[in-house]
Write a protein that holds these residues in place. Structure first.
Motif, short mmCIF file in Angstrom:
data_model
loop_
_atom_site.label_atom_id
_atom_site.label_comp_id
_atom_site.label_asym_id
_atom_site.label_seq_id
_atom_site.Cartn_x
_atom_site.Cartn_y
_atom_site.Cartn_z
N UNK A 127 12.04 19.70 -38.19
CA UNK A 127 11.04 19.58 -37.14
C UNK A 127 11.27 18.33 -36.32
N UNK A 128 10.77 18.35 -35.11
CA UNK A 128 10.72 17.16 -34.27
C UNK A 128 9.27 16.71 -34.23
N UNK A 129 9.04 15.47 -34.64
CA UNK A 129 7.69 14.89 -34.63
C UNK A 129 7.56 13.99 -33.42
N UNK A 141 12.42 15.40 -38.61
CA UNK A 141 11.86 15.47 -39.97
C UNK A 141 12.52 16.62 -40.71
N UNK A 142 12.82 16.38 -41.97
CA UNK A 142 13.33 17.43 -42.86
C UNK A 142 12.19 17.73 -43.82
N UNK A 174 14.46 7.95 -43.97
CA UNK A 174 15.86 7.86 -44.42
C UNK A 174 16.69 7.32 -43.28
N UNK A 175 17.58 6.41 -43.60
CA UNK A 175 18.50 5.85 -42.61
C UNK A 175 19.91 6.05 -43.14
N UNK A 176 20.75 6.72 -42.33
CA UNK A 176 22.16 6.88 -42.71
C UNK A 176 23.02 6.84 -41.46
N UNK A 177 24.30 7.14 -41.59
CA UNK A 177 25.22 7.04 -40.46
C UNK A 177 24.88 8.02 -39.32
N UNK A 207 18.19 8.16 -38.11
CA UNK A 207 16.98 8.03 -38.91
C UNK A 207 16.22 9.34 -38.88
N UNK A 208 15.64 9.69 -40.02
CA UNK A 208 14.82 10.90 -40.09
C UNK A 208 13.78 10.72 -41.17
N UNK A 209 12.74 11.52 -41.06
CA UNK A 209 11.67 11.53 -42.05
C UNK A 209 11.94 12.65 -43.03
N UNK A 210 11.88 12.34 -44.31
CA UNK A 210 12.07 13.34 -45.37
C UNK A 210 10.72 13.62 -46.02
#
Length: 124
Positions: free
Chosen positions: A52-54, A63-64, A90-93, A96-99
């Protein structure tokens, strides 16, 4: 509609989405947002989950939503109304996203939640 809840957003959230996009470390967060887009998928195990896009009116974040949270909150996610979201950043290469999962092995005390933004139904 989120503007109608400015006081509640300030009082009950830990971050705005803009603040999350500038965040340097992962961690728990509580945001108020609307789902502006959502795509449901079926996992290899046959479970339903979504991406989803928040949007909080100032910024957006992906968001996952894992199956355990998605199935329980599908109606709330699809209602088009503002919602409270307690989740993990969550931050990765890839960014950023929300889990959102109620089964977070890295943080046993963490449990994602989704609440409808209704007067008197504030997250604690």
């Amino acid at each position: 509609p989120l503007e109608d809840f400015a006081y509640e957003l300030q009082r009950f959230t830990t971050h705005t989405i803009q603040e999350l996009t500038n965040q340097l470390s992962a961690g728990d967060c509580m945001v108020g947002a609307q789902v502006s887009a959502m795509r449901e998928i079926i996992t290899k195990r046959g479970d339903r989950m979504a991406f989803a896009t928040l949007d909080d009116g100032m910024a957006q974040i992906e968001a996952v939503i894992f199956s355990d949270v998605y199935v329980e909150n599908e109606e709330t996610l699809k209602c088009g109304e503002p919602i409270w979201i307690k989740a993990k950043l969550e931050i990765n290469e890839n960014g950023k996203k929300i889990l959102m999962s109620s089964k977070d092995k890295s943080s046993p005390n963490h449990c994602s939640s989704i609440f409808s933004v209704i007067i008197g139904n504030y997250p604690m």
